[in-house]
Design an enzyme around this catalytic site. Structure first.
Site, PDB file in Angstrom:
ATOM      1  N   TRP A   1      66.102  86.308  27.804  1.00 29.64           N
ATOM      2  CA  TRP A   1      65.374  86.501  29.060  1.00 29.64           C
ATOM      3  C   TRP A   1      66.311  86.153  30.207  1.00 29.64           C
ATOM      4  O   TRP A   1      66.990  85.125  30.172  1.00 29.64           O
ATOM      5  CB  TRP A   1      64.126  85.612  29.160  1.00 29.64           C
ATOM      6  CG  TRP A   1      63.540  85.710  30.536  1.00 29.64           C
ATOM      7  CD1 TRP A   1      62.852  86.757  31.067  1.00 29.64           C
ATOM      8  CD2 TRP A   1      63.690  84.753  31.606  1.00 29.64           C
ATOM      9  NE1 TRP A   1      62.553  86.515  32.388  1.00 29.64           N
ATOM     10  CE2 TRP A   1      63.053  85.299  32.754  1.00 29.64           C
ATOM     11  CE3 TRP A   1      64.303  83.501  31.706  1.00 29.64           C
ATOM     12  CZ2 TRP A   1      63.002  84.629  33.977  1.00 29.64           C
ATOM     13  CZ3 TRP A   1      64.255  82.826  32.922  1.00 29.64           C
ATOM     14  CH2 TRP A   1      63.603  83.387  34.043  1.00 29.64           C
TER      15      TRP A   1
ATOM     16  N   GLU B   1      62.839  89.817  26.416  1.00 28.36           N
ATOM     17  CA  GLU B   1      61.585  89.479  27.098  1.00 28.36           C
ATOM     18  C   GLU B   1      61.560  90.119  28.484  1.00 28.36           C
ATOM     19  O   GLU B   1      62.490  89.960  29.265  1.00 28.36           O
ATOM     20  CB  GLU B   1      61.482  87.947  27.229  1.00 28.36           C
ATOM     21  CG  GLU B   1      60.250  87.471  27.985  1.00 28.36           C
ATOM     22  CD  GLU B   1      60.198  85.940  28.114  1.00 28.36           C
ATOM     23  OE1 GLU B   1      61.195  85.261  27.805  1.00 28.36           O
ATOM     24  OE2 GLU B   1      59.149  85.431  28.545  1.00 28.36           O
TER      25      GLU B   1
ATOM     26  N   LYS C   1      59.850  90.890  32.379  1.00 27.65           N
ATOM     27  CA  LYS C   1      59.142  90.145  33.425  1.00 27.65           C
ATOM     28  C   LYS C   1      59.020  91.015  34.663  1.00 27.65           C
ATOM     29  O   LYS C   1      59.984  91.635  35.080  1.00 27.65           O
ATOM     30  CB  LYS C   1      59.901  88.860  33.753  1.00 27.65           C
ATOM     31  CG  LYS C   1      59.199  87.988  34.757  1.00 27.65           C
ATOM     32  CD  LYS C   1      59.722  86.566  34.702  1.00 27.65           C
ATOM     33  CE  LYS C   1      59.044  85.718  35.751  1.00 27.65           C
ATOM     34  NZ  LYS C   1      59.317  84.305  35.590  1.00 27.65           N
TER      35      LYS C   1
ATOM     36  N   ASP D   1      55.563  88.097  27.153  1.00 32.50           N
ATOM     37  CA  ASP D   1      55.050  86.828  27.670  1.00 32.50           C
ATOM     38  C   ASP D   1      53.831  87.210  28.507  1.00 32.50           C
ATOM     39  O   ASP D   1      53.946  88.016  29.438  1.00 32.50           O
ATOM     40  CB  ASP D   1      56.149  86.171  28.520  1.00 32.50           C
ATOM     41  CG  ASP D   1      55.729  84.844  29.143  1.00 32.50           C
ATOM     42  OD1 ASP D   1      54.612  84.775  29.684  1.00 32.50           O
ATOM     43  OD2 ASP D   1      56.534  83.897  29.118  1.00 32.50           O
TER      44      ASP D   1
ATOM     45  N   HIS E   1      53.805  87.650  32.344  1.00 34.01           N
ATOM     46  CA  HIS E   1      54.844  88.486  32.946  1.00 34.01           C
ATOM     47  C   HIS E   1      54.423  89.897  33.314  1.00 34.01           C
ATOM     48  O   HIS E   1      55.262  90.797  33.400  1.00 34.01           O
ATOM     49  CB  HIS E   1      56.057  88.553  32.008  1.00 34.01           C
ATOM     50  CG  HIS E   1      56.806  87.266  31.945  1.00 34.01           C
ATOM     51  ND1 HIS E   1      58.043  87.149  31.358  1.00 34.01           N
ATOM     52  CD2 HIS E   1      56.495  86.036  32.411  1.00 34.01           C
ATOM     53  CE1 HIS E   1      58.462  85.893  31.456  1.00 34.01           C
ATOM     54  NE2 HIS E   1      57.532  85.201  32.076  1.00 34.01           N
TER      55      HIS E   1
ATOM     56  N   HIS F   1      55.420  85.163  23.874  1.00 35.69           N
ATOM     57  CA  HIS F   1      55.402  83.885  24.572  1.00 35.69           C
ATOM     58  C   HIS F   1      53.976  83.721  25.052  1.00 35.69           C
ATOM     59  O   HIS F   1      53.488  84.540  25.850  1.00 35.69           O
ATOM     60  CB  HIS F   1      56.349  83.882  25.769  1.00 35.69           C
ATOM     61  CG  HIS F   1      57.725  83.433  25.415  1.00 35.69           C
ATOM     62  ND1 HIS F   1      58.725  83.306  26.338  1.00 35.69           N
ATOM     63  CD2 HIS F   1      58.258  83.065  24.225  1.00 35.69           C
ATOM     64  CE1 HIS F   1      59.828  82.873  25.730  1.00 35.69           C
ATOM     65  NE2 HIS F   1      59.572  82.730  24.445  1.00 35.69           N
TER      66      HIS F   1
ATOM     67  N   ASP G   1      52.835  84.104  37.460  1.00 37.46           N
ATOM     68  CA  ASP G   1      53.451  83.538  36.255  1.00 37.46           C
ATOM     69  C   ASP G   1      53.591  82.028  36.411  1.00 37.46           C
ATOM     70  O   ASP G   1      54.691  81.492  36.460  1.00 37.46           O
ATOM     71  CB  ASP G   1      54.819  84.217  36.070  1.00 37.46           C
ATOM     72  CG  ASP G   1      55.577  83.694  34.857  1.00 37.46           C
ATOM     73  OD1 ASP G   1      54.946  83.520  33.812  1.00 37.46           O
ATOM     74  OD2 ASP G   1      56.789  83.451  34.973  1.00 37.46           O
TER      75      ASP G   1
ATOM     76  N   ASP H   1      52.739  79.523  34.497  1.00 40.19           N
ATOM     77  CA  ASP H   1      53.020  78.725  33.296  1.00 40.19           C
ATOM     78  C   ASP H   1      52.166  77.472  33.196  1.00 40.19           C
ATOM     79  O   ASP H   1      52.667  76.395  32.877  1.00 40.19           O
ATOM     80  CB  ASP H   1      54.520  78.406  33.195  1.00 40.19           C
ATOM     81  CG  ASP H   1      55.311  79.630  32.772  1.00 40.19           C
ATOM     82  OD1 ASP H   1      55.093  80.107  31.649  1.00 40.19           O
ATOM     83  OD2 ASP H   1      56.122  80.141  33.568  1.00 40.19           O
TER      84      ASP H   1
ATOM     85  N   ASP I   1      54.991  78.982  25.640  1.00 37.81           N
ATOM     86  CA  ASP I   1      55.947  78.922  26.747  1.00 37.81           C
ATOM     87  C   ASP I   1      55.219  78.591  28.041  1.00 37.81           C
ATOM     88  O   ASP I   1      54.691  79.472  28.712  1.00 37.81           O
ATOM     89  CB  ASP I   1      56.694  80.264  26.879  1.00 37.81           C
ATOM     90  CG  ASP I   1      57.680  80.236  28.043  1.00 37.81           C
ATOM     91  OD1 ASP I   1      58.056  79.128  28.472  1.00 37.81           O
ATOM     92  OD2 ASP I   1      58.073  81.314  28.527  1.00 37.81           O
TER      93      ASP I   1
HETATM   94  C1  RNT Z   1      60.468  82.774  32.280  1.00 36.62           C
HETATM   95  C2  RNT Z   1      60.327  83.166  30.864  1.00 36.62           C
HETATM   96  C3  RNT Z   1      61.175  82.422  29.891  1.00 36.62           C
HETATM   97  C4  RNT Z   1      61.229  80.939  30.172  1.00 36.62           C
HETATM   98  C5  RNT Z   1      61.866  80.112  29.100  1.00 36.62           C
HETATM   99  C6  RNT Z   1      62.198  78.741  29.570  1.00 36.62           C
HETATM  100  O1  RNT Z   1      59.557  83.354  33.107  1.00 36.62           O
HETATM  101  O2  RNT Z   1      58.989  83.103  30.481  1.00 36.62           O
HETATM  102  O3  RNT Z   1      60.766  82.685  28.610  1.00 36.62           O
HETATM  103  O4  RNT Z   1      59.965  80.417  30.418  1.00 36.62           O
HETATM  104  O5  RNT Z   1      62.925  80.772  28.565  1.00 36.62           O
HETATM  105 ZN    ZN Z   2      58.547  83.388  28.432  1.00 38.92          ZN
END
Ligand code: RNT
Ligand code: ZN
Length: 416
Positions: A182, A223, A225, A257, A260, A284, A292, A294, A324
């Site tokens: 990523w 990955e 985004k 993810d 994303h 993720h 995003d 988290d 994640d």
């Molecule tokens: C970031 C991505 C990625 C990170 C990690 C730390 O938006 O989700 O996967 O969160 O690699």
């Molecule tokens: Zn991620």
């Protein structure tokens, strides 16, 4: 066995579900726990800030500052979580000997020997991530897409080093290592060239994965985004870019993810779409609030729906599941625990759903009954089966696990 469980078992049996079988199945499915919740994605190889379009907010006391602390905290969290685990490590968590330092392009397996020891002695596998952020070689916000060849080369070398380390993880643990690529590369404002960075990204990933590795041992992923902080207008690794990369490069998996995508898109709908084509995919699992963000995963509707899709598609062995998220505003061990337990709940809930019956209703266009049954399922005695699952896994039920968090905070975290 509790009375409540006996009653729940009968209730589920009446809709054709064997709760004991669901519990047994769930015990065997590994979920990857991310080391980076423990220290706000800092790692051990730099002092600088977190960059790359991601951000942690909060300053809850007691964060892990050394490998020993981080591992002890992970152990504490894992002791409160039922189910099989893998450990997910980022390259910035390299552990150097006193006075030693090598930059990311020169990392070697030996710098992760302590992680191998940690995972192996707990019978767990390891997953890995090159760290393309929080580093002085990120030039103008770019790494693998940089027009500056010295910069791009540095990050390609980092990626290759990570392939070698991933293979070492798999060989040592005997469990395949998922290696996720990523990058946060992108632009704050409308770009003048959208394809150039993507062509360089494509070439960079191709160079990284030209490093020889055993495809049964290392599972590379890309990955996507849609945007990040400071890269609101454009990211090189968009959904179309990464999905097409994976589709056209054998052995490379798409990683989704669920934070994303545009806020009304859902990954639960994308899982079955990708499973029509890819032998294996990776996830993720996170919780985005408006963006995003988290946030710690909770047992909410979309989390349930994602787990249901994996189970419904009979794809528990085709989907690599990793958590994640990173919240620095609350006790970090509780954050790990709540998120991991939530995904376990979602999987258990999915395993307790009568998918065949529901599918038949759909195929027979019995949509009235399908809606009625879906609603009734929501009040099935799930909690009793969850408690039984925790007990059989040797972890505490209800709020009892939180007492452990409180005493660990008092005796360990508050002394840091
Ligand atoms: C970031 C991505 C990625 C990170 C990690 C730390 O938006 O989700 O996967 O969160 O690699
Ligand atoms: Zn991620």
């Amino acid at each position: 066995m509790s009375n409540a469980y006996e009653l729940a078992k009968q209730a589920y049996a009446s809709i054709g579900i064997d709760t004991d079988a669901a519990i047994e199945k769930l015990k065997s499915i590994p979920v990857s726990l991310h080391c980076w919740q423990g220290d706000d994605v800092t790692g051990f190889d730099h002092d600088g800030p977190l960059t790359g379009g991601i951000q942690t907010t909060g300053n809850y006391p007691g964060k892990a500052r050394t490998p020993e602390q981080l591992m002890a905290d992970m152990d504490k969290a894992m002791s409160l979580c039922p189910g099989a685990k893998k450990i997910n490590v980022h390259a910035c968590y390299a552990i150097f000997d006193d006075g030693e330092f090598v930059d990311r392009d020169k990392l070697e397996p030996k710098h992760f020997a302590k992680w191998v020891e940690f995972a192996k002695s707990r019978g767990m596998g390891l997953d890995f991530n090159p760290t393309f952020f929080s580093h002085p070689m990120v030039k103008d916000g770019l790494t693998l897409t940089s027009p500056d060849e010295t910069t791009r080369k540095f990050w390609i070398e980092h990626g290759k080093a990570c392939v070698r380390i991933s293979e070492y993880f798999a060989k040592e643990t005997g469990i395949p290592c998922v290696m996720n690529i990523w990058i946060g590369d992108g632009f704050k404002d409308v770009p003048a060239d959208r394809m150039g960075p993507r062509l360089r990204y494509k070439d960079s990933i191709e160079q990284i994965l030209s490093e020889p590795y055993d495809r049964n041992l290392v599972k590379p992923c890309v990955e996507s985004k849609v945007f990040g902080i400071g890269v609101e207008a454009y990211t090189a690794g968009s959904a179309e870019f990464t999905l097409t990369y994976a589709a056209t490069h054998e052995g490379c998996l798409p990683l989704m993810d669920n934070g994303h995508y545009h806020p009304t898109e859902v990954v639960s709908d994308k899982i079955p779409a990708l499973l029509c084509y890819f032998p294996e995919i990776a996830l993720h699992i996170t919780r985005g609030i408006r963006w995003d963000s988290d946030h710690v995963l909770v047992f909410d509707d979309e989390t349930k729906e994602m787990a249901k899709e994996i189970v419904r598609c009979d794809a528990l062995d085709r989907v690599y599941m990793a958590l994640d998220y990173f919240d620095a505003s609350i006790n970090r061990i509780s954050a790990w625990t709540v998120g991991f337990r939530s995904w376990q709940k979602a999987l258990l809930n999915a395993l307790l759903t009568p998918h065949e019956t529901l599918k038949a209703l759909q195929d027979n266009a019995e949509f009235t009954e399908l809606m009625a049954m879906n609603e009734e399922l929501k009040t099935m005695p799930f909690g009793a089966v969850w408690d039984e699952y925790c007990t059989r896994c040797g972890v505490k039920t209800g709020m009892a696990w939180f007492d452990d968090i409180k005493s660990y905070e008092k005796t360990v975290l508050s002394k840091r």
